[in-house]
Design an enzyme around this catalytic site. Structure first.
Site, mmCIF file in Angstrom:
data_model
loop_
_atom_site.group_PDB
_atom_site.id
_atom_site.type_symbol
_atom_site.label_atom_id
_atom_site.label_comp_id
_atom_site.label_asym_id
_atom_site.label_seq_id
_atom_site.Cartn_x
_atom_site.Cartn_y
_atom_site.Cartn_z
ATOM 1 N N TYR A 155 10.616 13.580 -12.380
ATOM 2 C CA TYR A 155 11.791 12.700 -12.407
ATOM 3 C C TYR A 155 12.243 12.345 -10.997
ATOM 4 C CZ TYR A 155 12.374 13.885 -17.392
ATOM 5 O OH TYR A 155 12.203 14.049 -18.737
ATOM 6 N N ASP A 195 6.713 6.378 -20.965
ATOM 7 C CA ASP A 195 6.716 6.363 -22.423
ATOM 8 C C ASP A 195 8.137 6.132 -22.936
ATOM 9 O OD1 ASP A 195 8.068 8.917 -22.607
ATOM 10 O OD2 ASP A 195 6.152 9.966 -22.582
ATOM 11 N N TYR A 252 4.341 12.897 -23.107
ATOM 12 C CA TYR A 252 3.596 13.188 -21.882
ATOM 13 C C TYR A 252 2.593 12.082 -21.559
ATOM 14 C CZ TYR A 252 5.694 17.796 -22.313
ATOM 15 O OH TYR A 252 6.593 18.825 -22.426
ATOM 16 N N MET A 307 2.816 14.023 -15.948
ATOM 17 C CA MET A 307 3.821 15.075 -16.068
ATOM 18 C C MET A 307 3.205 16.270 -16.798
ATOM 19 S SD MET A 307 7.457 15.049 -18.132
ATOM 20 C CE MET A 307 8.158 13.687 -17.225
ATOM 21 N N HIS A 345 0.837 -1.194 0.000
ATOM 22 C CA HIS A 345 0.000 0.000 0.000
ATOM 23 C C HIS A 345 0.873 1.244 0.000
ATOM 24 C CE1 HIS A 345 -2.298 3.099 2.377
ATOM 25 N NE2 HIS A 345 -3.002 2.969 1.278
ATOM 26 N N ASP A 380 -4.546 4.076 -4.471
ATOM 27 C CA ASP A 380 -4.580 4.415 -3.046
ATOM 28 C C ASP A 380 -5.816 5.251 -2.712
ATOM 29 O OD1 ASP A 380 -4.161 5.326 -0.449
ATOM 30 O OD2 ASP A 380 -2.013 5.588 -0.748
ATOM 31 N N ASN A 391 3.487 9.481 -19.602
ATOM 32 C CA ASN A 391 3.949 8.850 -18.361
ATOM 33 C C ASN A 391 2.889 8.955 -17.261
ATOM 34 O OD1 ASN A 391 6.741 8.663 -19.448
ATOM 35 N ND2 ASN A 391 6.579 10.883 -19.321
#
Length: 142
Positions: A112, A30, A130, A74, A22, A64, A132
């Site tokens: 990052y 990407d 973009y 991002m 958890h 979560d 990710n």
């Protein structure tokens, strides 16, 4: 082979997902993402696009439920005209799983830094920029 495991989920990825607890985070990256230089654990998913991988993962664990910042993208860099229509694809996938939170966004270099702390990074064949995603795993057992 196992029944009920989406084909996009490799044995290595299944192992990582099982190990995660958890609030552990996993990055779906990407093809442009600096995976190898940032990852504590790197999983290859070459040739698989992120929407299919995302759908497969969300069949195996919830996000979560105690943290509204559990699906993170991002932010586009200022002045970048990249097509981010994949974000609406993600919203549609999340609706299928009754996701009720807002999607969170963070700046590129903060992204990052957060990815460095993730339990694992999955290097995909996703070509769109973009694309990710950072996913925060929720409680599986209630």
């Amino acid at each position: 082979m196992l029944l009920g495991i989406p084909y996009e989920i490799s044995p290595d990825l299944l192992k990582i997902i099982c190990e995660m607890g958890h609030s552990d985070e996993i990055v779906l990256a990407d093809a442009n993402f600096p995976c190898a230089s940032l990852a504590q654990r790197l999983i290859r998913a070459d040739g698989i696009e992120i929407p299919e991988l995302l759908s497969g993962i969300l069949k195996l664990f919830p996000l979560d439920q105690y943290d509204e910042c559990n699906f993170i993208l991002m932010n586009k860099c200022e002045g970048d005209d990249a097509d981010v229509s994949i974000w609406s694809t993600y919203e549609n996938i999340l609706k299928q799983y009754d996701y009720k939170n807002e999607i969170s966004f963070i700046e590129r270099f903060d992204y990052y830094e957060r990815a460095k702390k993730a339990y694992a990074i999955v290097a995909t064949g996703e070509k769109r920029q973009y694309a990710n995603i950072i996913l925060k795993k929720g409680c599986v057992l209630k």
